[in-house]
Design a protein around this motif. Structure first.
Motif, mmCIF file in Angstrom:
data_model
loop_
_atom_site.group_PDB
_atom_site.id
_atom_site.type_symbol
_atom_site.label_atom_id
_atom_site.label_comp_id
_atom_site.label_asym_id
_atom_site.label_seq_id
_atom_site.Cartn_x
_atom_site.Cartn_y
_atom_site.Cartn_z
ATOM 1 N N ARG A 178 65.056 -20.605 -4.770
ATOM 2 C CA ARG A 178 63.817 -20.006 -4.268
ATOM 3 C C ARG A 178 64.136 -18.700 -3.565
ATOM 4 N N GLN A 229 59.159 -22.231 -11.701
ATOM 5 C CA GLN A 229 58.616 -23.212 -10.761
ATOM 6 C C GLN A 229 58.905 -22.795 -9.312
ATOM 7 N N ASP A 230 60.127 -22.348 -9.055
ATOM 8 C CA ASP A 230 60.467 -21.893 -7.704
ATOM 9 C C ASP A 230 59.619 -20.691 -7.301
ATOM 10 N N SER A 280 56.659 -20.089 -8.387
ATOM 11 C CA SER A 280 55.294 -20.596 -8.140
ATOM 12 C C SER A 280 55.148 -21.093 -6.709
ATOM 13 N N TYR A 281 56.170 -21.798 -6.225
ATOM 14 C CA TYR A 281 56.144 -22.272 -4.842
ATOM 15 C C TYR A 281 56.116 -21.085 -3.873
ATOM 16 N N THR A 282 56.923 -20.085 -4.167
ATOM 17 C CA THR A 282 56.953 -18.890 -3.320
ATOM 18 C C THR A 282 55.607 -18.181 -3.340
ATOM 19 N N ASP A 284 52.693 -19.515 -3.867
ATOM 20 C CA ASP A 284 51.751 -20.327 -3.086
ATOM 21 C C ASP A 284 51.901 -20.030 -1.590
ATOM 22 N N GLU A 285 53.150 -19.938 -1.130
ATOM 23 C CA GLU A 285 53.388 -19.632 0.284
ATOM 24 C C GLU A 285 52.881 -18.236 0.632
#
Length: 114
Positions: A5, A40-41, A43-45, A47-48
């Motif tokens: 990430r 995917q990583d 995507s998480y970033t 979102d944050e």
């Protein structure tokens, strides 16, 4: 190959906007190259980063908040509610301070905004 990430440091709305664009492009590239763990990583970033929009409002958002507060301030003065009007005035001053910080950060990062 392991995906990690990315670390992101945000200091203003302009930096946030740039990071969102950069990370979206990276995510699209990762999908095209079939690097799904990286996508995917990212995507998480993303979102944050989206959640940080409320903490770092744009100059336009701050301007609209200021005009709403000025209307409220005028109404309170007309109603002779001076204590409440004083509180709103303090909010307006804090908002102006935030706007100046944002304008300064735009100049220092090379961003152009109204």
């Amino acid at each position: 190959r392991l995906a990690r990430r990315p670390e992101v440091q945000i200091s203003s709305a302009e930096v946030l906007k740039a990071e969102l664009a950069k990370r979206n492009a990276q995510k699209e590239k990762a999908i095209l190259t079939k690097n799904y763990l990286r996508a995917q990583d990212l995507s998480y970033t993303l979102d944050e980063l989206e959640q940080l929009k409320s903490k770092y409002p744009s100059l336009d958002d701050l301007g609209s908040q200021e005009s709403e507060l000025k209307k409220e301030f005028s109404e309170l003065l007309k109603a002779r509610k001076y204590d409440e009007a004083n509180k709103v005035k303090r909010k307006i001053l804090n908002l102006k301070k935030d706007m100046m910080k944002e304008k300064y950060s735009n100049k220092s990062t090379g961003g152009t905004s109204a």
